[in-house]
Design an enzyme around this catalytic site. Structure first.
Site, PDB file in Angstrom:
ATOM      1  N   ASN A   7      29.816 142.667 -18.755  1.00 37.31           N
ATOM      2  CA  ASN A   7      29.691 141.862 -17.675  1.00 37.31           C
ATOM      3  C   ASN A   7      28.134 142.282 -17.169  1.00 37.31           C
ATOM      4  O   ASN A   7      27.608 143.245 -16.718  1.00 37.31           O
ATOM      5  CB  ASN A   7      30.601 142.805 -16.501  1.00 37.31           C
ATOM      6  N   LYS A   9      26.186 141.165 -14.837  1.00 33.82           N
ATOM      7  CA  LYS A   9      26.164 141.195 -13.322  1.00 33.82           C
ATOM      8  C   LYS A   9      24.988 140.061 -13.106  1.00 33.82           C
ATOM      9  O   LYS A   9      24.768 138.984 -13.814  1.00 33.82           O
ATOM     10  CB  LYS A   9      25.866 142.266 -12.750  1.00 33.82           C
ATOM     11  N   HIS A  90      36.254 141.707  -8.600  1.00 36.86           N
ATOM     12  CA  HIS A  90      35.303 142.759  -9.072  1.00 36.86           C
ATOM     13  C   HIS A  90      35.022 143.454  -7.906  1.00 36.86           C
ATOM     14  O   HIS A  90      34.660 142.790  -6.816  1.00 36.86           O
ATOM     15  CB  HIS A  90      34.111 142.249  -9.682  1.00 36.86           C
ATOM     16  N   GLU A  92      32.451 144.716  -6.726  1.00 41.48           N
ATOM     17  CA  GLU A  92      31.093 144.281  -6.024  1.00 41.48           C
ATOM     18  C   GLU A  92      31.317 143.182  -5.119  1.00 41.48           C
ATOM     19  O   GLU A  92      30.644 142.527  -4.385  1.00 41.48           O
ATOM     20  CB  GLU A  92      29.948 143.965  -7.220  1.00 41.48           C
ATOM     21  N   GLY A 166      29.028 152.152 -12.415  1.00 45.47           N
ATOM     22  CA  GLY A 166      27.554 152.174 -12.282  1.00 45.47           C
ATOM     23  C   GLY A 166      26.953 153.463 -11.829  1.00 45.47           C
ATOM     24  O   GLY A 166      25.936 153.647 -11.430  1.00 45.47           O
TER      25      GLY A 166
HETATM   26  P1  PGA Z   1      29.237 149.887 -15.293  1.00 37.82           P
HETATM   27  O1  PGA Z   1      30.037 148.554 -14.496  1.00 37.82           O
HETATM   28  O2  PGA Z   1      29.632 149.946 -16.657  1.00 37.82           O
HETATM   29  O3  PGA Z   1      27.608 149.631 -15.161  1.00 37.82           O
HETATM   30  O4  PGA Z   1      29.865 151.009 -14.586  1.00 37.82           O
HETATM   31  C1  PGA Z   1      31.326 148.075 -14.936  1.00 37.82           C
HETATM   32  C2  PGA Z   1      31.714 147.103 -14.163  1.00 37.82           C
HETATM   33  O5  PGA Z   1      31.121 146.721 -13.133  1.00 37.82           O
HETATM   34  O6  PGA Z   1      32.371 146.048 -14.833  1.00 37.82           O
END
Ligand code: PGA
Length: 245
Positions: A7, A9, A90, A92, A166
């Site tokens: 992902n 983002k 997600h 976010e 994250g």
């Molecule tokens: P991360 O993100 O690996 O940076 O924790 C995972 C995600 O948001 O799918």
């Protein structure tokens, strides 16, 4: 065969960097036949990722297929481009205001087009502290799939505790395994969904040092990788490890 979804983002910020990243993925994937890799770049780079022979999924979509919806991208358009699935729900996007109702409409639209929904569920830190993680995840699933009668060809659920995304603070693999089993049972037994292929992934601060702890759990079918997917060398290691399971 384990599934790894990168992902990206809202990264990277140029086509040139995207190209470099996809080239690295392509090279790393060579010879790794025991691994199902999907890349979820921003919409703009979907075609580019495909040009490198990568399987692609989108990071979002709308719930209608066509019409006066400025700025939206439809499941039908994604399907036409050869996109395999769509990440939905997600945390976010939930934080940006996506409601369960909106996510449910999107999931259904994606299923209708024969694409794979990659549905993210997971509790926030304060919910876990109160011991509410099971309730939260069940309620997220229920709002989306309650009374869904149609046959589902393939569904991917990513259990992503919000506090682990994250942050570098990954979930205890045993705990992730417990949540995977709970999700599976809830979908198949309580909601009685008819799913031909159900895969449950873990997501949240996955890196090359912890991935084998998750993939080593029999119920965990793979990982949704955010930050680490932007680091070429690190992601290459992740793919190699995943291929060994
Ligand atoms: P991360 O993100 O690996 O940076 O924790 C995972 C995600 O948001 O799918």
């Amino acid at each position: 065969m384990k599934i790894i979804i990168a992902n990206l983002k809202m990264n990277p910020c140029s086509e040139k960097e995207a190209e470099e990243l996809f080239r690295a993925y392509q090279k790393d994937k060579e010879g790794l036949a025991n691994l199902d890799l999907f890349v979820a770049p921003p919409f703009l780079y979907l075609q580019k990722a495909k040009d490198f022979g990568l399987q692609v999924v989108a990071q979002n979509c709308f719930y209608e297929n066509q019409g006066a919806y400025t700025g939206e991208i439809s499941p039908l358009m994604l399907k036409d481009l050869g996109v395999k699935g769509v990440i939905l729900g997600h945390s976010e996007r939930r934080a940006l205001g996506e409601t369960e109702e909106l996510i449910a409409r999107k999931v259904r639209a994606v299923l209708k087009e024969g694409l794979i929904p990659i549905l993210c569920v997971g509790e926030k830190k304060e919910e876990r502290e109160k011991g509410l993680e099971e309730e939260v995840v069940k309620s997220q699933l229920k709002k989306i799939f309650e009374n869904y009668q149609e046959e589902i060809r393939k569904l991917i659920i990513a259990y992503e505790p919000v506090w682990a995304i994250g942050t570098g603070q990954f979930c205890d693999p045993q705990e992730a395994k417990r949540m995977q089993s709970l999700i599976k049972e809830f979908l198949l037994v309580e909601l009685q969904l008819k799913i031909s292929e159900l895969k449950i992934l873990y997501g949240g601060s996955v890196d090359s040092l912890n991935i084998s702890l998750f993939l080593g759990e029999e119920n965990i079918d793979g990982a949704l990788v955010g930050g680490a997917s932007l680091k070429k060398e690190e992601f290459g290691k992740i793919l190699k490890i995943a291929n060994s399971f």
